[in-house]
Design an enzyme around this catalytic site. Structure first.
Site, PDB file in Angstrom:
ATOM      1  N   LYS A 201       0.857  -1.183   0.000  1.00  0.00           N
ATOM      2  CA  LYS A 201       0.000   0.000   0.000  1.00  0.00           C
ATOM      3  C   LYS A 201       0.888   1.225   0.000  1.00  0.00           C
ATOM      4  O   LYS A 201       1.703   1.420   0.899  1.00  0.00           O
ATOM      5  CB  LYS A 201      -0.894  -0.022   1.236  1.00  0.00           C
ATOM      6  CG  LYS A 201      -1.826   1.175   1.319  1.00  0.00           C
ATOM      7  CD  LYS A 201      -2.842   0.983   2.413  1.00  0.00           C
ATOM      8  CE  LYS A 201      -3.758   2.177   2.536  1.00  0.00           C
ATOM      9  NZ  LYS A 201      -4.740   1.968   3.606  1.00  0.00           N
ATOM     10  N   LYS A 255      -2.232  -1.486  -3.903  1.00  0.00           N
ATOM     11  CA  LYS A 255      -3.081  -0.305  -3.822  1.00  0.00           C
ATOM     12  C   LYS A 255      -2.237   0.957  -3.880  1.00  0.00           C
ATOM     13  O   LYS A 255      -1.222   0.998  -3.196  1.00  0.00           O
ATOM     14  CB  LYS A 255      -3.829  -0.386  -2.494  1.00  0.00           C
ATOM     15  CG  LYS A 255      -4.740   0.748  -2.204  1.00  0.00           C
ATOM     16  CD  LYS A 255      -5.418   0.474  -0.906  1.00  0.00           C
ATOM     17  CE  LYS A 255      -6.230   1.688  -0.517  1.00  0.00           C
ATOM     18  NZ  LYS A 255      -6.724   1.586   0.813  1.00  0.00           N
TER      19      LYS A 255
HETATM   20  C1  PBG Z   1      -7.606   2.972   5.535  1.00  0.00           C
HETATM   21  C2  PBG Z   1      -7.897   2.826   4.094  1.00  0.00           C
HETATM   22  C3  PBG Z   1      -7.695   3.802   3.095  1.00  0.00           C
HETATM   23  C4  PBG Z   1      -8.239   3.273   1.930  1.00  0.00           C
HETATM   24  C5  PBG Z   1      -8.739   1.993   2.227  1.00  0.00           C
HETATM   25  N1  PBG Z   1      -8.492   1.731   3.599  1.00  0.00           N
HETATM   26  C6  PBG Z   1      -7.172   5.184   3.149  1.00  0.00           C
HETATM   27  C7  PBG Z   1      -5.852   5.497   3.697  1.00  0.00           C
HETATM   28  O1  PBG Z   1      -4.963   4.651   3.853  1.00  0.00           O
HETATM   29  O2  PBG Z   1      -5.671   6.665   4.021  1.00  0.00           O
HETATM   30  C8  PBG Z   1      -8.284   3.996   0.630  1.00  0.00           C
HETATM   31  C9  PBG Z   1      -9.313   3.575  -0.340  1.00  0.00           C
HETATM   32  C10 PBG Z   1      -9.597   4.504  -1.436  1.00  0.00           C
HETATM   33  O3  PBG Z   1      -8.964   5.571  -1.590  1.00  0.00           O
HETATM   34  O4  PBG Z   1     -10.505   4.179  -2.196  1.00  0.00           O
HETATM   35  N2  PBG Z   1      -6.615   2.261   6.117  1.00  0.00           N
END
Ligand code: PBG
Length: 328
Positions: A201, A255
């Site tokens: 991520k 992601k």
């Molecule tokens: C939280 C989380 C996030 C997303 C999914 N789970 C945001 C972040 O890490 O700030 C993002 C999903 C999206 O932007 O569609 N842990």
């Protein structure tokens, strides 16, 4: 690899007719490839639009039956639940994450009761929807502390499993959390609960609309670079995945999506594990506003989803999932 040459060899020959193009199509997108994210809010009979994501809504729990019914009808295998926690329930420790009456717990029970095992439920493990500072973990001197955070994530995971979640999805990027979560799930007899690790991520600028949707945008004063990955890095993604597989991840997530197709492909080639792509909120909003402004047409959505399949993803989390499932 190339046999023959022009003029006897003409690659356009097989592209001439629709039947022929279908015949040589290398990848396919089906409803089975989609995961549908749902935002939850408190209240009764509520459907609230998310400003930063035109066409996306937050639903109160009593409205879930209709949505999930639709999702199941169109053969989407799984939903992913995200809570928009009221501000007065947020604190430094993210305590609401451990409340068995919180939005995600209630929604999980509601869906499990009505849909049994006909649809998968995936729940996000991270503290950011619940913390007053908007970070995924516990803060000490403005730094997210790893090992103490893991204890909270274990508690959160066990509670979600008890409620009936099928797929625990840690999205927090703490070191070592997959192994510890797996161990405590097993110890508590949740052997069949899967772990989908957000192994890769990135600290991305494409999460903005999501943070608005779950209400963590205003609370978050700094960035998440001390735990999410640097978007310049590729080798590091292999190390992350290798570790999470060793610790017991059943599937791994990459992601965001579109800007990271190279990462998806690399991981698939190296590990042969199910790789899930997340087409995140910023990607959704960009494509959707392109469509709304008539700059691109709706088929751009399928094109973007197909690119994940081409790269090797097993499935895609997408806010377009339901619309696209109705089409294909
Ligand atoms: C939280 C989380 C996030 C997303 C999914 N789970 C945001 C972040 O890490 O700030 C993002 C999903 C999206 O932007 O569609 N842990």
């Amino acid at each position: 690899m190339i046999t023959g040459k022009y003029p006897s060899l003409r690659l356009r020959r097989t592209r001439k007719y629709n039947w022929s193009r279908r015949l040589i199509q290398e990848n396919n997108l089906s409803c089975n490839d989609l995961i549908y994210p749902i935002f939850l809010i408190e209240g009764k009979n509520k459907k609230q639009s998310v400003k930063s994501m035109p066409g996306v809504y937050r639903y109160s729990i009593d409205r879930l039956g209709m949505i999930v019914n639709n999702v199941a009808k169109h053969k989407i295998p799984m939903v992913a639940l995200f809570p928009s926690t009221p501000k007065n329930k947020k604190d430094k420790l993210g305590s609401e994450a451990f409340n068995e009456d919180n939005l995600v717990c209630r929604a999980t029970k509601y869906i499990k009761k009505r849909f049994k095992n006909n649809i998968g439920i995936m729940t996000d493990v991270a503290l950011d929807p619940y913390t007053s500072h908007g970070h995924d973990g516990l803060l000490k001197n403005n730094y997210v502390i790893n090992d103490e955070t893991i204890n909270s994530l274990i508690k959160q995971s066990l509670l979600q499993a008890q409620m009936g979640s099928n797929v625990i999805a840690p999205s927090d990027m703490m070191d070592g959390r997959i192994g510890k979560i797996r161990k405590s799930l097993d110890k508590n007899n949740f052997h069949d609960v899967q772990i989908l690790s957000y192994a890769v991520k990135y600290a991305s600028n494409f999460y903005g609309p999501f943070r608005d949707a779950v209400g963590s945008k205003k609370s978050l004063k700094s960035n998440k670079k001390s735990y999410q990955m640097d978007f310049s890095n590729k080798n590091e993604s292999l190390r992350e995945v290798a570790l999470d597989i060793k610790e017991g991840a059943d599937m791994v997530m990459v992601k965001p999506g579109l800007p990271y197709l190279d990462i998806i492909q690399k991981i698939k080639e190296n590990f042969k594990i199910p790789v899930i792509a997340y087409q995140v909120s910023g990607e959704y909003s960009l494509i959707q506003s392109g469509i709304n402004n008539k700059l691109i047409n709706e088929d751009a959505i399928i094109e973007s989803l197909m690119s994940f399949k081409r790269a090797g993803a097993s499935a895609i989390v997408s806010y377009f999932a339901l619309d696209i499932a109705k089409k294909i």
